[in-house]
Design an enzyme around this catalytic site. Structure first.
Site, PDB file in Angstrom:
ATOM      1  N   HIS A   1       0.884  -1.175   0.000  1.00  0.00           N
ATOM      2  CA  HIS A   1       0.000   0.000   0.000  1.00  0.00           C
ATOM      3  C   HIS A   1       0.916   1.218   0.000  1.00  0.00           C
ATOM      4  CE1 HIS A   1      -3.375  -2.581   0.578  1.00  0.00           C
ATOM      5  NE2 HIS A   1      -3.054  -2.935   1.818  1.00  0.00           N
ATOM      6  N   THR A   2       1.154   1.783  -1.185  1.00  0.00           N
ATOM      7  CA  THR A   2       2.141   2.856  -1.313  1.00  0.00           C
ATOM      8  C   THR A   2       1.733   4.123  -0.573  1.00  0.00           C
ATOM      9  OG1 THR A   2       1.142   3.518  -3.422  1.00  0.00           O
ATOM     10  CG2 THR A   2       2.988   1.980  -3.514  1.00  0.00           C
ATOM     11  N   CYS A   3       0.435   4.355  -0.414  1.00  0.00           N
ATOM     12  CA  CYS A   3      -0.008   5.576   0.270  1.00  0.00           C
ATOM     13  C   CYS A   3       0.409   5.580   1.741  1.00  0.00           C
ATOM     14  CB  CYS A   3      -1.522   5.724   0.162  1.00  0.00           C
ATOM     15  SG  CYS A   3      -2.119   5.947  -1.534  1.00  0.00           S
ATOM     16  N   PHE A   4       0.574   4.367   2.325  1.00  0.00           N
ATOM     17  CA  PHE A   4       0.895   4.278   3.751  1.00  0.00           C
ATOM     18  C   PHE A   4       2.246   3.598   3.982  1.00  0.00           C
ATOM     19  CE2 PHE A   4      -3.711   3.951   3.100  1.00  0.00           C
ATOM     20  CZ  PHE A   4      -4.131   5.089   3.779  1.00  0.00           C
ATOM     21  N   ASN A   5       3.010   3.343   2.915  1.00  0.00           N
ATOM     22  CA  ASN A   5       4.332   2.698   3.032  1.00  0.00           C
ATOM     23  C   ASN A   5       4.240   1.355   3.743  1.00  0.00           C
ATOM     24  OD1 ASN A   5       5.293   5.051   1.860  1.00  0.00           O
ATOM     25  ND2 ASN A   5       5.932   5.952   3.802  1.00  0.00           N
TER      26      ASN A   5
END
EC number: 2.3.2.26
Length: 410
Positions: free
Chosen positions: A376-380
Site C-alpha cells: 500500500h504505497t499511500c501508507f508505506n
C-alpha cells in the site's frame, strides 16, 4: 529587367523574409500561447504542492531552475549542466590569448519556426566585436539571455504557480540544492536506516525468522549461509525426486509382471484349445494329414506373438529437479533497492533526512504460500507472507518488484 532587379533588391528580400516569418508564427494563435502559459503555471502549482505535502517527484530539473525560484542568478557552471558544448566554447573564449580569433560579436543566432534569426545581446550588439577586454561581459550577457530573457514569459508563470502554493517562505531558509532535495529526494539509499525505523504488524516482529531473512537479503548479509541453505534444500528435493522415481519404476515393474502372468495363463488356455481342435480335425479328415512339425509351428507362432513383452513406459514426475547444484545468490543491487523502494513508497529516492524518515510497516499477509508480496504505497506498508526459506523470499520479492507498476506521474 527592371522588375527582376527590383525583385532582387535587399529591401524586397528582407520584406519577403519577414512576411514568411510572420506567416509561420501565425500558426500559434494568442489563445494557444495563453494555454501554454497556463500549463507552465500548473506545473509550478504541482511542484509547490509536492513540497507542501512532502511528496517526492521524479522530475529532474537543472540546478538553475531552483536558483531562479530563489532569485539567484545562474552562472557558467549551470550552463555547463544543460548546454555542455556551449559552456565549453565560452570557457575557451575566456582562456584564449586573443578573443578576436573567434570572430564573434555581441549577437547570436537562433532557429525559430524554420528561420535563422539574429539576436543582439545588447544595443547594436551585431556591431560590437568580442575582444579580450569585453569577453567576460559577452559571457555574462549570453548567460543572462539564455536563463532569463529567452524564457521569461514561461518562467514567470511557472514561478507564480509555485509561489501560489509555498509563498516566499522558502526563499530565506533553503539553498537551491536543498530545494532540489525537497522535490526529488536523496539519491543515496541506506537500507540499514530503513531497517532501524521499520515497524511490524499482523504477527511479525523484528526477531521473526522471516523478517531476519528478509533484511539479510536486502542488505546482502549472510549470503554464504543462504547458499548453504539453498544447497540443502536442493539435496532434499533431489533425494525426494529419486525416491519418487524409484517408487514409480517399482509400480510399473509390478504392473508389467502381473500383466505377463495373466497373459501366459491366457496363452496356455488358448494353446490347449488349439491342440484339441487340431486333434479333432486330424481324426475327421484323413485325406489331409497333419504333421507334428506343422502343429509345433502353429503352437510356437501363437505363443510367441501373444507373450511378447511390452516396453517400459518412461517415468513421469510432477516437478523436475535439476541435477546441478544451485549457484550462489546474487547481490541485491542498487537498482533492485530502488525498485523495492518504488514498490513500497511509489518513489525510488530517499526523502531529506534519509530512509529512516519513511517509517515503513511490514505486515504479515498469511502463512507461507506462493502469493507474491504486495504494498500500500499511500501508507508505506509492505504485505509479506510468512515465507520460510531465504530462496523463496528472494524469488518472490524480485518477481514482485520487477513486474509491478503502481501510481505515478507520467
Amino acid at each position: 529587367m527592371e522588375k527582376e532587379k527590383e525583385k532582387d533588391s535587399p529591401q524586397i528580400k528582407q520584406q519577403i523574409q519577414k512576411q514568411s516569418q510572420n506567416i509561420q508564427q501565425s500558426y500559434i494563435t494568442k489563445e494557444d500561447q495563453q494555454q501554454i502559459l497556463r500549463e507552465y503555471k500548473l506545473i509550478g502549482n504541482v511542484l509547490g504542492l509536492a513540497i507542501y505535502n512532502s511528496v517526492l517527484l521524479d522530475l529532474h530539473f537543472p540546478q538553475a531552475l531552483y536558483k531562479k525560484l530563489l532569485n539567484i542568478q545562474p552562472n557558467l557552471k549551470d550552463l555547463e549542466e544543460v548546454k555542455p558544448e556551449v559552456a565549453l566554447s565560452l570557457k575557451k573564449l575566456l582562456e584564449a590569448d586573443d578573443a578576436q580569433l573567434f570572430d564573434l560579436t555581441f549577437s547570436i543566432t537562433k532557429k525559430s519556426f524554420g528561420q535563422i534569426i539574429n539576436i543582439d545581446l545588447c544595443a547594436n550588439g551585431s556591431e560590437i566585436v568580442v575582444t579580450n577586454q569585453n569577453r567576460e561581459q559577452f559571457v555574462s550577457l549570453y548567460i543572462d539571455w539564455y536563463f532569463n530573457k529567452a524564457i521569461q514569459p514561461a518562467f514567470e508563470q511557472f514561478k507564480i504557480g509555485f509561489n501560489d502554493t509555498v509563498g516566499d517562505l522558502l526563499h530565506h531558509i533553503v539553498s537551491p540544492s536543498e530545494l532540489q532535495l525537497l522535490v526529488i529526494g536523496q539519491s543515496a539509499l541506506d537500507f540499514e536506516e530503513l531497517e532501524s525505523t521499520t515497524q511490524y504488524d499482523g504477527g511479525f516482529d523484528k526477531k521473526d525468522p522471516t523478517i531476519r531473512k528478509f533484511w539479510d537479503i536486502l542488505n546482502n548479509r549472510n549470503l554464504q549461509k543462504e547458499h548453504r541453505q539453498m544447497v540443502r534444500e536442493w539435496e532434499k528435493d533431489l533425494q525426494e525426486q529419486e525416491a519418487e522415481e524409484q517408487k514409480i519404476k517399482e509400480q510399473q515393474k509390478n504392473k508389467l509382471n502381473q500383466n505377463d502372468k495373466e497373459q501366459l495363463k491366457k496363452d496356455d488356455i488358448e494353446k490347449q484349445e488349439q491342440n484339441n481342435s487340431d486333434l479333432q480335425q486330424t481324426t475327421q479328415s484323413s485325406s489331409q494329414p497333419t504333421t507334428v512339425q506343422s502343429l509345433l509351428d502353429k503352437s510356437s507362432s501363437s505363443s510367441s506373438s501373444s507373450s511378447s513383452s511390452q516396453p517400459t513406459p518412461p517415468v513421469k514426475l510432477k516437478h523436475k529437479v535439476s541435477k546441478h547444484a544451485p549457484l550462489p545468490p546474487k547481490l541485491f543491487t542498487e537498482e533492485d533497492k530502488r525498485r523495492f523502494l518504488h514498490f513500497v513508497t511509489s518513489s525510488s529516492r530517499a526523502p531529506i533526512g534519509g530512509l529512516k524518515e519513511i517509517r515503513m510497516i511490514i505486515q504479515r499477509n498469511g502463512p507461507d504460500s506462493d502469493m507474491l508480496p504486495t504494498a500500500h504505497t499511500c501508507f508505506n506498508i509492505l504485505l509479506l507472507p510468512g515465507y520460510k526459506s531465504r530462496m523463496k523470499i528472494r524469488q518472490k520479492l524480485l518477481t514482485a518488484i520487477n513486474n509491478a507498476e503502481g501510481f505515478g506521474l507520467r
